[in-house]
Scaffold this motif. Sequence first.
Motif, PDB file in Angstrom:
ATOM      1  N   LYS A   8       0.720  -1.020  -0.164  1.00 24.09           N
ATOM      2  CA  LYS A   8       0.146   0.047  -0.169  1.00 24.09           C
ATOM      3  C   LYS A   8       0.917   1.395  -0.007  1.00 24.09           C
ATOM      4  CE  LYS A   8      -3.962  -1.842   1.913  1.00 24.09           C
ATOM      5  NZ  LYS A   8      -5.029  -2.242   3.233  1.00 24.09           N
ATOM      6  N   LEU A  12       0.867   3.910  -3.016  1.00 24.30           N
ATOM      7  CA  LEU A  12       0.512   5.398  -2.640  1.00 24.30           C
ATOM      8  C   LEU A  12       1.548   6.378  -2.893  1.00 24.30           C
ATOM      9  CD1 LEU A  12      -1.610   5.000   0.885  1.00 24.30           C
ATOM     10  CD2 LEU A  12      -2.585   5.390  -1.629  1.00 24.30           C
ATOM     11  N   HIS A  27      -7.606   7.290  -0.684  1.00 25.69           N
ATOM     12  CA  HIS A  27      -8.201   6.286   0.163  1.00 25.69           C
ATOM     13  C   HIS A  27      -8.866   5.370  -0.291  1.00 25.69           C
ATOM     14  CE1 HIS A  27      -8.308   9.472   3.657  1.00 25.69           C
ATOM     15  NE2 HIS A  27      -7.332   8.467   4.036  1.00 25.69           N
ATOM     16  N   GLU A  30      -6.495   2.682  -1.613  1.00 30.29           N
ATOM     17  CA  GLU A  30      -5.768   2.069  -0.555  1.00 30.29           C
ATOM     18  C   GLU A  30      -6.829   0.972  -0.227  1.00 30.29           C
ATOM     19  OE1 GLU A  30      -4.952   4.784   2.528  1.00 30.29           O
ATOM     20  OE2 GLU A  30      -3.789   3.159   3.796  1.00 30.29           O
ATOM     21  N   TYR A  47       0.704  -4.546  -7.532  1.00 31.33           N
ATOM     22  CA  TYR A  47       0.658  -3.159  -7.019  1.00 31.33           C
ATOM     23  C   TYR A  47       1.468  -2.308  -7.574  1.00 31.33           C
ATOM     24  CZ  TYR A  47      -2.041  -6.536  -4.190  1.00 31.33           C
ATOM     25  OH  TYR A  47      -2.699  -7.274  -3.793  1.00 31.33           O
TER      26      TYR A  47
END
Length: 214
Positions: A8, A12, A27, A30, A47
């Motif tokens: 994550k 991000l 958000h 996430e 990812y």
Amino acid sequence: MSFDADAKMQLLYALRSHGVTEEPVLHAMERIDRGAFVNSYFPERAYDDVPLPIPCGQTISQPSVVGLMTQALKLTGREKVLEIGTGSGYQAAILSQLARRVYTVDRHRRLVAQAREVFDALDLANITAFTADGSFGLPDQAPFDRILVTAAAEDPPGPLLAQLRVGGIMVVPVGQSDAVQSLIRVTRTENGFEYDELRPVRFVPLVEGLAKDS
Ligand code: SAH
């Protein structure tokens, strides 16, 4: 790699460094595990900020492009949104976190069926997916507050412009499919349409008709 704290953080970081800075969008990205949509191809790259192949010769977009397109829609949480090009379902899942209702269509029945399974598994109850030629929109559900096209058209399709509510926004990659395209934002006003050019992008083409495997 699973969608753990490290994955994550990396995702991000990549999103922010590409200009995805709105907290609600970050958000949502996430919360929604891209790994659930990547299928069995390259699970270890789920990812990374890269597009990846999905069945039917299509691609799941790069996460930063998903984030930028989502930001460009200026969602407040109250909108009815139409997405053209369900693909893996990832973009629709992100929209479902930021809008009231999401309709998504793809010309490949198999992709729609797979995406529905993931929506059910993740309990994303405000998304409805249909197999249809999205160039015609979804006249039965129109008008829409927002329309997002995730395949490149030569011009914004007329039926989609017609299904956009006054005050509504459509984001669409425009240009030849084998060249770099431009991401365009179209805003419908009382008197017509306003166009902004956002950035260069590269998408698979919007193709007419249902796919033969459908
Ligand atoms: N939004 C997707 C990625 C889309 S790839 C995701 O998040 O994974 C583009 C998709 O557009 C492909 O799945 C392709 O089948 C679909 N597509 C192309 N032309 C179409 C059309 N006329 N109607 C509906 N879907 C179309």
